[in-house]
Enzyme design. Structure first.
Site, PDB file in Angstrom:
ATOM      1  N   HIS A  55      48.581  41.805  53.651  1.00 32.54           N
ATOM      2  CA  HIS A  55      49.311  43.012  53.250  1.00 32.54           C
ATOM      3  C   HIS A  55      50.701  42.671  52.739  1.00 32.54           C
ATOM      4  O   HIS A  55      51.164  43.203  51.732  1.00 32.54           O
ATOM      5  CB  HIS A  55      49.442  43.960  54.447  1.00 32.54           C
ATOM      6  CG  HIS A  55      48.151  44.618  54.815  1.00 32.54           C
ATOM      7  ND1 HIS A  55      47.873  45.022  56.087  1.00 32.54           N
ATOM      8  CD2 HIS A  55      47.062  44.936  54.067  1.00 32.54           C
ATOM      9  CE1 HIS A  55      46.663  45.565  56.112  1.00 32.54           C
ATOM     10  NE2 HIS A  55      46.166  45.528  54.903  1.00 32.54           N
ATOM     11  N   CYS A  77      40.705  35.758  34.553  1.00 40.67           N
ATOM     12  CA  CYS A  77      41.423  36.863  35.199  1.00 40.67           C
ATOM     13  C   CYS A  77      41.868  36.519  36.614  1.00 40.67           C
ATOM     14  O   CYS A  77      42.388  37.353  37.339  1.00 40.67           O
ATOM     15  CB  CYS A  77      40.559  38.125  35.221  1.00 40.67           C
ATOM     16  SG  CYS A  77      39.049  37.963  36.178  1.00 40.67           S
ATOM     17  N   ASP A 122      38.038  32.777  43.475  1.00 37.26           N
ATOM     18  CA  ASP A 122      36.770  32.560  44.163  1.00 37.26           C
ATOM     19  C   ASP A 122      36.069  31.303  43.677  1.00 37.26           C
ATOM     20  O   ASP A 122      35.436  30.592  44.459  1.00 37.26           O
ATOM     21  CB  ASP A 122      35.851  33.772  43.989  1.00 37.26           C
ATOM     22  CG  ASP A 122      36.101  34.844  45.034  1.00 37.26           C
ATOM     23  OD1 ASP A 122      36.587  34.492  46.127  1.00 37.26           O
ATOM     24  OD2 ASP A 122      35.835  36.019  44.763  1.00 37.26           O
ATOM     25  N   GLU A 158      32.407  33.248  38.981  1.00 37.04           N
ATOM     26  CA  GLU A 158      33.200  32.909  40.162  1.00 37.04           C
ATOM     27  C   GLU A 158      32.367  32.197  41.218  1.00 37.04           C
ATOM     28  O   GLU A 158      32.885  31.788  42.253  1.00 37.04           O
ATOM     29  CB  GLU A 158      33.830  34.174  40.751  1.00 37.04           C
ATOM     30  CG  GLU A 158      32.858  35.305  40.976  1.00 37.04           C
ATOM     31  CD  GLU A 158      33.546  36.623  41.280  1.00 37.04           C
ATOM     32  OE1 GLU A 158      34.723  36.610  41.657  1.00 37.04           O
ATOM     33  OE2 GLU A 158      32.884  37.672  41.136  1.00 37.04           O
TER      34      GLU A 158
END
Length: 587
Positions: A198, A514, A467, A443
């Protein structure tokens, strides 16, 4: 006090200097005692009252969210409210009180320890970090039970003591972060967390320097210590000398000036010195983020993470966003981009973003039922999203991106679902783009190693490097014991990237990056030199990447790229990358 330096995980950019404010958590090492039978229900009611108070607190914080608060904060508050209402958190401790006669604090901590142990077994880094959510929720309840609420100081005006306050904590919950809007703070330092914690997500949203995963910083740093955060290097300097502060203030001023200068490149095309045009796209989580993409000069949205629309829902499948609700969100992003392409990734949901109120979703591992696997298992959820995306394509340039593809049948089934959605819309007389582009994320190493069976059926590819690196190297980026093994320029990664861009070129289809590598300016020339012509990244990073491209000559990189792809020596690869960045090219 002698100065010392701590090394952690950099999760945002920039330098900040300020005083430390320690945000102490409620002690999880609570009092343990047994209660008499006649006191059991009173103890149950005490815990229930504390849980109810925290629910009210979360609702109050949500209601007071400023309009300019990052959208992720509201989603995180929803997640905490969802956790607090889960029977595994709200009811199981009550059973412990009734059956074992534990006091309320002991019962709650006992149950949290059980859940935490289950999360420790999960391989996915983002999901395992969600263990912190349960602990943070429990701490808020414990603060009510023990009367040990810990608050940040309110800003009383800028002076030497509260100016540039840097929050130091074991971890920071989203609810606690809401207090920051009234405080003059400029940085975060936490013991725990990783690239998807977070603190990391919110610090990037707010554009605030942060270093996480420092281990025991909250124990080593004292209240009001002067700190320097160099979040580019992942370094925190404690009790720096006056000379060091001056040096970093000078660096900070240079960075601020450079950032303002970069803003002037907003309308400048990203074209290399030898005339090669590079398309720079933005990653977004919510439709409102499209405005930031436009402001940064993005040529479109390369990755719309649609799962953020699904987060924090309660009540199971019936409370998921409807087709109309999704349409409104996608349409807003598409219309904001005014004709620029918007690539919407279909639901990449795993246990970290539960869609139903059950333990299976909460504990779903990275190698289990997630992304396209989940969507194909839940065709009604998938169909609802596909219909909404297709309908949004009537308002602009929309692409569909399928995540975590590894098998040919997954492509075939996804394409069949899209065709079915099109047929339904045609029958209903609803407009959509008949020629909408469909792509897959690369990925999973299996996808990168079997590209010929993909490129024949797809319109474009997009590489999710985070990933791809994690799965290829079998490395969990959040595990401090092995974090040093995470390497985005490992020879195996570079070979997979080269294979992918080569296969796409042969098939004459676009291929974008990306993932995190696209937003790393140290790797821009490497990616452009390898043949990538589309890069998608957080909007705030885009101007810096554009500046690097403007100073690049692709033809003069060819020799260096050949050397990199021929060597398997990591040290030599790094040496060549440094040389590439130092090159001054002729037009």
């Amino acid at each position: 006090m002698a100065s010392f330096t701590l090394q952690g995980i950099p999760v945002s950019r920039g330098i900040t200097i300020g005083r430390a404010h320690l945000l102490r958590p409620a002690a999880m090492d609570v009092r343990h005692y047994l209660i008499a039978q006649e006191q059991v229900e009173a103890e149950v009611e005490r815990l229930q009252a504390a849980i109810a108070q925290v629910q009210l607190d979360l609702q109050s914080i949500w209601a007071e969210l400023p309009t300019d608060a990052p959208t992720e904060l509201g989603a995180f508050l929803d997640v905490h409210a969802l956790i607090l209402s889960d029977p595994m958190v709200s009811e199981a401790p009550l059973d412990i009180i009734r059956t074992r006669h534990y006091n309320a604090e002991w019962a709650l901590v006992t149950q949290v320890d059980v859940l935490s142990a289950q999360f420790d077994e999960i391989e996915d880094e983002y999901l395992r970090e969600r263990k912190a959510d349960i602990q943070q929720v429990a701490e808020r309840v414990l603060k009510i039970l023990t009367g040990s609420a810990d608050q940040l100081p309110r800003a009383l005006g800028v002076d030497e003591r509260n100016a540039n306050m840097i929050v130091v904590a074991k971890d920071i919950s989203p609810a606690d972060m809401m207090q920051f809007r009234d405080v003059a703070f400029t940085g975060f330092v936490t013991d725990e967390g990783g690239t998807n914690s977070h603190t990391a997500i919110v610090s990037r949203s707010l554009g605030i320097p942060a270093v996480v995963g420092l281990g025991n910083a909250s124990q080593l740093i004292m209240q009001d210590d002067w700190l320097i955060i160099d979040s580019d290097a992942g370094v925190v300097i404690v009790a720096p000398s006056a000379l060091l502060i001056t040096q970093y203030r000078d660096q900070q001023a240079v960075l601020i000036k450079a950032k303002k200068k970069l803003g002037k490149l907003r309308k400048t095309p990203a074209i290399t010195r030898d005339g090669v045009e590079i398309t720079l796209l933005a990653n977004i989580e919510m439709p409102e983020d499209a405005h930031a993409a436009i402001e940064a000069g993005a040529s479109g949205v390369g990755l719309f993470r649609s799962e953020f629309l699904f987060m924090g829902r309660t009540g199971g499948e019936h409370q998921l966003p409807s087709e109309e609700e999704q349409l409104i969100a996608y349409k807003l992003a598409v219309q904001t981009m005014k004709g620029r392409p918007v690539t919407i990734r279909t639901l990449d949901v795993g246990a970290d973003k539960p869609l139903e109120h059950n333990e299976h979703n909460i504990l779903n591992p990275a190698l289990g039922l997630r992304a396209i696997r989940y969507c194909l298992k839940e065709p009604q959820i998938f169909m609802t999203q596909l219909r909404a995306i297709l309908r949004a394509s009537a308002f602009g340039n929309v692409h569909i991106l399928i995540p975590m593809i590894a098998h040919a049948f997954e492509i075939d089934q996804s394409l069949a679902m899209i065709e079915k959605a099109k047929s339904e819309l045609r029958a209903e007389g609803i407009a959509f783009d008949e020629d909408i582009k469909i792509g897959a994320m690369i990925e999973v190493p299996a996808a990168a190693l079997s590209l010929p069976m993909f490129v024949k059926k797809l319109d474009f590819l997009s590489i999710g490097t985070n990933d791809l690196i994690q799965y290829t190297l079998a490395i969990d980026r959040a595990d401090h014991e092995v974090a040093h093994l995470y390497n985005d320029t490992h020879p195996a990664i570079l070979q997979l990237l080269d294979m992918t861009v080569t296969a796409a070129e042969r098939a004459n289809i676009p291929v974008a990056i990306c993932g995190g590598m696209a937003g790393d300016v140290k790797l821009t020339r490497l990616l452009v030199g390898m043949g990538f012509r589309e890069l998608s990244m957080p909007a705030a990073i885009l101007p810096e990447i554009k500046q690097e491209i403007l100073g690049t000559n692709v033809r003069e990189l060819e020799g260096s790229i050949r050397k990199i792809l021929r060597t398997y020596d990591p040290k030599h690869i790094q040496e060549i990358l440094v040389e590439m960045r130092e090159q001054v090219f002729a037009i």
